[in-house]
Design a protein around this motif. Structure first.
Motif, PDB file in Angstrom:
ATOM      1  N   PHE A  47       0.819  -1.212   0.000  1.00  0.00           N
ATOM      2  CA  PHE A  47       0.000   0.000   0.000  1.00  0.00           C
ATOM      3  C   PHE A  47       0.854   1.264   0.000  1.00  0.00           C
ATOM      4  N   THR A  48       2.069   1.184   0.550  1.00  0.00           N
ATOM      5  CA  THR A  48       2.970   2.336   0.498  1.00  0.00           C
ATOM      6  C   THR A  48       3.369   2.641  -0.944  1.00  0.00           C
ATOM      7  N   SER A  49       3.597   1.592  -1.740  1.00  0.00           N
ATOM      8  CA  SER A  49       3.946   1.806  -3.151  1.00  0.00           C
ATOM      9  C   SER A  49       2.785   2.464  -3.901  1.00  0.00           C
ATOM     10  N   ILE A  50       1.551   2.052  -3.592  1.00  0.00           N
ATOM     11  CA  ILE A  50       0.386   2.690  -4.214  1.00  0.00           C
ATOM     12  C   ILE A  50       0.282   4.148  -3.767  1.00  0.00           C
ATOM     13  N   LEU A  51       0.575   4.389  -2.475  1.00  0.00           N
ATOM     14  CA  LEU A  51       0.536   5.754  -1.963  1.00  0.00           C
ATOM     15  C   LEU A  51       1.555   6.642  -2.665  1.00  0.00           C
ATOM     16  N   MET A  52       2.723   6.106  -2.924  1.00  0.00           N
ATOM     17  CA  MET A  52       3.747   6.877  -3.628  1.00  0.00           C
ATOM     18  C   MET A  52       3.286   7.230  -5.040  1.00  0.00           C
ATOM     19  N   MET A  53       2.570   6.301  -5.672  1.00  0.00           N
ATOM     20  CA  MET A  53       2.034   6.575  -6.994  1.00  0.00           C
ATOM     21  C   MET A  53       0.984   7.674  -6.926  1.00  0.00           C
ATOM     22  N   VAL A  54       0.099   7.589  -5.919  1.00  0.00           N
ATOM     23  CA  VAL A  54      -0.907   8.630  -5.722  1.00  0.00           C
ATOM     24  C   VAL A  54      -0.237   9.972  -5.439  1.00  0.00           C
ATOM     25  N   PHE A  55       0.822   9.919  -4.630  1.00  0.00           N
ATOM     26  CA  PHE A  55       1.554  11.133  -4.265  1.00  0.00           C
ATOM     27  C   PHE A  55       2.182  11.797  -5.492  1.00  0.00           C
ATOM     28  N   SER A  56       2.634  10.976  -6.432  1.00  0.00           N
ATOM     29  CA  SER A  56       3.320  11.518  -7.605  1.00  0.00           C
ATOM     30  C   SER A  56       2.367  12.159  -8.605  1.00  0.00           C
ATOM     31  N   ILE A  57       1.101  11.739  -8.612  1.00  0.00           N
ATOM     32  CA  ILE A  57       0.150  12.301  -9.579  1.00  0.00           C
ATOM     33  C   ILE A  57      -0.820  13.293  -8.941  1.00  0.00           C
ATOM     34  N   ALA A  58      -0.689  13.515  -7.626  1.00  0.00           N
ATOM     35  CA  ALA A  58      -1.591  14.440  -6.941  1.00  0.00           C
ATOM     36  C   ALA A  58      -1.262  15.883  -7.298  1.00  0.00           C
ATOM     37  N   LYS A  59      -2.264  16.732  -7.194  1.00  0.00           N
ATOM     38  CA  LYS A  59      -2.073  18.155  -7.434  1.00  0.00           C
ATOM     39  C   LYS A  59      -1.369  18.799  -6.237  1.00  0.00           C
ATOM     40  N   PRO A  60      -0.731  19.955  -6.441  1.00  0.00           N
ATOM     41  CA  PRO A  60       0.014  20.591  -5.346  1.00  0.00           C
ATOM     42  C   PRO A  60      -0.836  20.823  -4.093  1.00  0.00           C
ATOM     43  N   GLU A  61      -2.099  21.203  -4.266  1.00  0.00           N
ATOM     44  CA  GLU A  61      -2.938  21.464  -3.097  1.00  0.00           C
ATOM     45  C   GLU A  61      -3.338  20.186  -2.369  1.00  0.00           C
ATOM     46  N   GLN A  62      -3.191  19.036  -3.020  1.00  0.00           N
ATOM     47  CA  GLN A  62      -3.525  17.763  -2.396  1.00  0.00           C
ATOM     48  C   GLN A  62      -2.324  17.113  -1.718  1.00  0.00           C
ATOM     49  N   LEU A  63      -1.123  17.535  -2.110  1.00  0.00           N
ATOM     50  CA  LEU A  63       0.091  16.898  -1.594  1.00  0.00           C
ATOM     51  C   LEU A  63       0.236  17.077  -0.092  1.00  0.00           C
ATOM     52  N   SER A  64      -0.104  18.264   0.409  1.00  0.00           N
ATOM     53  CA  SER A  64       0.062  18.551   1.833  1.00  0.00           C
ATOM     54  C   SER A  64      -0.802  17.630   2.683  1.00  0.00           C
ATOM     55  N   GLU A  65      -2.055  17.433   2.296  1.00  0.00           N
ATOM     56  CA  GLU A  65      -2.951  16.591   3.073  1.00  0.00           C
ATOM     57  C   GLU A  65      -2.510  15.136   3.041  1.00  0.00           C
ATOM     58  N   ILE A  66      -2.094  14.656   1.879  1.00  0.00           N
ATOM     59  CA  ILE A  66      -1.628  13.271   1.784  1.00  0.00           C
ATOM     60  C   ILE A  66      -0.339  13.090   2.593  1.00  0.00           C
ATOM     61  N   HIS A  67       0.539  14.099   2.555  1.00  0.00           N
ATOM     62  CA  HIS A  67       1.783  14.037   3.326  1.00  0.00           C
ATOM     63  C   HIS A  67       1.492  13.971   4.820  1.00  0.00           C
ATOM     64  N   ASN A  68       0.508  14.742   5.293  1.00  0.00           N
ATOM     65  CA  ASN A  68       0.131  14.703   6.707  1.00  0.00           C
ATOM     66  C   ASN A  68      -0.409  13.343   7.100  1.00  0.00           C
ATOM     67  N   PHE A  69      -1.120  12.680   6.181  1.00  0.00           N
ATOM     68  CA  PHE A  69      -1.584  11.322   6.435  1.00  0.00           C
ATOM     69  C   PHE A  69      -0.405  10.376   6.670  1.00  0.00           C
ATOM     70  N   LEU A  70       0.617  10.514   5.841  1.00  0.00           N
ATOM     71  CA  LEU A  70       1.740   9.586   5.885  1.00  0.00           C
ATOM     72  C   LEU A  70       2.550   9.713   7.173  1.00  0.00           C
ATOM     73  N   ILE A  71       2.716  10.929   7.682  1.00  0.00           N
ATOM     74  CA  ILE A  71       3.557  11.135   8.866  1.00  0.00           C
ATOM     75  C   ILE A  71       2.743  11.166  10.155  1.00  0.00           C
TER      76      ILE A  71
END
Length: 338
Positions: A166-190
């Protein structure tokens, strides 16, 4: 006498949680002294009102997240008969985070773009629930295919595989996410206790009531389930049905946690061991103590994350990982698993 002692113990934990709440409200990147509270003109300050609103909501969020993580870890260790069972180690949290991140990604699509904020958190939690259930079904499926009786080894190893997937899928999602979505996904990860509204806290509480009731009602069977399923059937219970129902309730609770705070590791692993070490009560009372202790630890960890490097605010997941990693090593060595 035992009931009286139990009541006194709950009062002690309640007092400790209240003291932790005071520190959480008055200490942070912007410190507020008790003397300033007495100043009525300062109370009218709009900045003060906003700060206190954020801290009050943050306290309730940290307390509920910590309580639920500790409870879920305790119940998983009981019903799976594994001292290393934990939503993070088993990969349940990773599945929930992955699907919640996919929902964030879809939020900009035409299907969800017109969605009212009122429905955002429940729908995100529903996506996270699908991810949690998927992770656990994978866990059980792989476990059945492995011919080994050493669950203490097998479950954590399968959890590592699920986390990696699931981390590999998350990295894929992270790479195609828009800039405004990256912060929220990053907060999920940490694992970050982000500022939340009182509406979200209310929804969190309401959606968690029913699963908690089911878990508390089934807690009287947890001690029987430490033995074989045949023993449980001889005691007049259906262990498989109780286990499946309880696990589903746990997945609901974890989906709420990951939608609110992301991955906060090791709380569900360490707290149950502490409770079993210092207390010997029924499973129901130990569940309650786990919730109190989980809330206390996460509230104080959140306060430290806001004050230790003020004005910078660190992720609360950093502190739980710093405490949890050595504690996990201690558990492994003590049980001669390494």
């Amino acid at each position: 006498m035992k009931k009286i002692f139990s009541f006194k113990l709950l009062m002690i934990y309640s007092i400790i949680l209240s003291i932790s709440a005071c520190f959480s409200l008055y200490y942070g990147s912007v410190q507020i002294s008790f003397l300033e509270i007495r100043n009525l003109s300062f109370l009218d300050n709009n900045i003060f009102t906003k700060i206190m609103a954020l801290r009050v909501s943050g306290f309730f969020q940290a307390a509920m997240v910590g309580a639920i993580l500790a409870l879920c870890g305790y119940v998983l260790q009981k019903i799976l008969k594994n001292p290393l069972a934990d939503p993070f180690i088993l990969g349940i949290s990773s599945g929930g985070i992955c699907f919640a991140s996919v929902f964030i990604l879809l939020n900009s699509s035409a299907l969800f773009s017109s969605m009212h904020l009122f429905y955002f958190f429940p729908l995100q939690s529903a996506f996270a629930l699908i991810g949690c259930l998927t992770s656990f079904f994978i866990l059980l499926f792989v476990r059945k295919k492995i011919k080994s009786s050493h669950d203490e080894y097998v479950f954590p190893v399968i959890g590592i595989i699920i986390n990696s997937f699931f981390t590999s899928i998350l990295m894929m999602v992270f790479s195609i996410a828009k800039p405004e979505q990256l912060s929220e996904i990053h907060n999920f990860l940490i694992g970050t206790l982000q500022p939340v509204s009182f509406y979200q806290i209310l929804v969190f509480f309401i959606l968690s009531v029913f699963p908690l009731i089911i878990i508390f009602r089934n807690s009287k069977y947890f001690d029987h389930m430490l033995f074989s399923d045949d023993f449980g059937k001889s005691m007049g219970i259906n262990p498989i049905k109780i286990r499946n129902k309880t696990i589903f309730m746990i997945c609901i609770l974890i989906s709420l946690v990951v939608s609110s705070a992301g991955i906060i590791a090791f709380v569900g692993l360490i707290i149950p061991h502490i409770v079993r070490k210092i207390h010997r009560f029924s499973s129901l009372f130990e569940c309650v103590i786990c919730m109190f202790l989980g809330a206390i630890i996460l509230v104080n960890a959140d306060t430290l994350s806001r004050t230790l490097f003020s004005p910078a605010q660190l992720s609360v997941g950093i502190f739980t990982a710093i405490l949890g990693a050595p504690a996990l090593s201690f558990i492994l060595f003590k049980r001669n698993l390494v």
